[in-house]
Design a protein around this motif. Sequence first.
Motif, short mmCIF file in Angstrom:
data_model
loop_
_atom_site.label_atom_id
_atom_site.label_comp_id
_atom_site.label_asym_id
_atom_site.label_seq_id
_atom_site.Cartn_x
_atom_site.Cartn_y
_atom_site.Cartn_z
N PRO A 263 10.12 1.99 3.74
CA PRO A 263 9.26 1.62 3.88
C PRO A 263 8.83 0.77 4.42
N GLY A 264 7.68 0.63 4.36
CA GLY A 264 6.88 0.56 6.14
C GLY A 264 6.14 -0.85 5.73
N PRO B 218 6.95 7.46 -4.46
CA PRO B 218 6.16 6.92 -3.62
C PRO B 218 7.02 6.35 -2.09
N LEU B 219 5.66 6.18 -0.81
CA LEU B 219 6.16 5.72 0.29
C LEU B 219 5.04 4.82 0.46
N THR C 237 2.21 -3.17 -7.17
CA THR C 237 2.94 -4.74 -7.10
C THR C 237 4.41 -2.95 -6.90
N VAL C 238 5.24 -4.12 -6.15
CA VAL C 238 7.03 -3.43 -5.85
C VAL C 238 7.50 -4.79 -5.98
N ALA C 239 8.80 -4.33 -6.38
CA ALA C 239 9.96 -5.46 -5.95
C ALA C 239 10.14 -5.90 -5.05
N ASP C 240 9.83 -6.97 -4.84
CA ASP C 240 10.02 -7.65 -3.57
C ASP C 240 11.80 -7.58 -2.77
N LEU D 78 0.88 -1.09 -0.23
CA LEU D 78 0.63 0.23 -0.02
C LEU D 78 0.57 1.15 -0.16
N GLN D 79 1.02 1.98 -0.79
CA GLN D 79 1.78 2.73 -1.45
C GLN D 79 1.09 4.58 -0.99
#
Length: 342
Positions: free
Chosen positions: A120-121, A55-56, A17-20, A4-5
């Motif tokens: 990143p949270g 983005p965060l 979807t972001v990189a692992d 969630l960004q």
Amino acid sequence: MKALQYRTLGAAPEVVTVADPEPAPGQVLLRVTAAGVCHSDIAVMSWPQVPFELPLTLGHEGAGTVAALGAGVTGFQVGDAVVVYGPWGCGTCPPCAAGKENYCVRAAELGIRPPGLGAPGAIAEYMIVDDPRHLVPLDGLDPVRTVPLTDAGLTPYHAIKRSLPKLIPGATAVVIGAGGLGHVGIQLLRALSPARVIALDVSEEKLALARSVGAHETVVSDERAGARVRELTGGRGATAVFDFVGAPPTTATAGACVAMEGDVTIVGLGGGTLPVGFGALPYEVNVMAPYWGSRGELMEVLDLARAGSVDVYVETYSLDEAPLAYERLHAGKINGRAVILP
Ligand code: NAD
Ligand code: ZN
């Protein structure tokens, strides 16, 4: 992985979807099991500018199981169930050495920021924790009901602990805002002190929750609330007021109901202030605005949970429903704490 960004200033957060992530030396990768949703994120997302890059990935309350250890990490094993201490500091300055990483004097200079508030949270399938000292073992506690204790428990605990010497038999503690932090604050006051607890909120549903978690009295939070608290305390006022809203009307109520030699602790980020000066408040009132809590205090809060003294009221959401959880929190519709299950 899904996360969630907060991507665009002023816009609602999005599931993307972001990189692992992979743990660098010294870091720990967690498979997130639960992540809490805090009103502070809503405050941050209303700022015209943010002190970090977008983005965060949001989420500063995180629980998970250790998925991988970066090179050199010892003390934890893959599969260990933990929560994350969020106010990361440098680890070596004087406050950090005392466990008070929330007051690290070098974090800004070193660019160290809490997960979900710059780093990143936790509202993602995986998260990176910068150092194993920021992990506290769950030791049997349920991650879903425990994850809010990393902020919604730790922050009120730190605030309340400072006032405990004054919260003797016959004292009164006022909790303004019986939401995520406030409903835990009421339980902490009941567990740690003999004080009578009066809870204030604008919502009847929240006042009902306040009573069910131990408030002795509840008062509707309006312009008459300060006078009502004075009445309920035989004119003396409240020994300690914990304002978990911190908006102009509630800081005014806090000033109106605090007793001589009492404490006002402003925890909420609502932009309210309280003038201090001779005659502005009863004699010798202390006013403070603390931030989060120490590593040791987080361990103490988890010990209270293990003893059965605090039980967070949670509403759960899937990661895809996380934007809805934020919408509902913004609208004042979450009772207790919303927890995302990624
Ligand atoms: P929440 O939305 O879960 O709870 C807020 C509660 O306040 C709700 O029950 C709401 O009905 C009530 N409320 C709103 N207006 C009110 C009023 N005028 N009078 C009385 N009650 C009122 O929020 P939360 O996640 O518990 O966070 C509470 C506040 O604490 C937020 O401002 C948040 O940013 C702040 N916070 C501060 C710290 C810190 O370290 N200082 C840490 C975490 C959260
Ligand atoms: Zn928070």
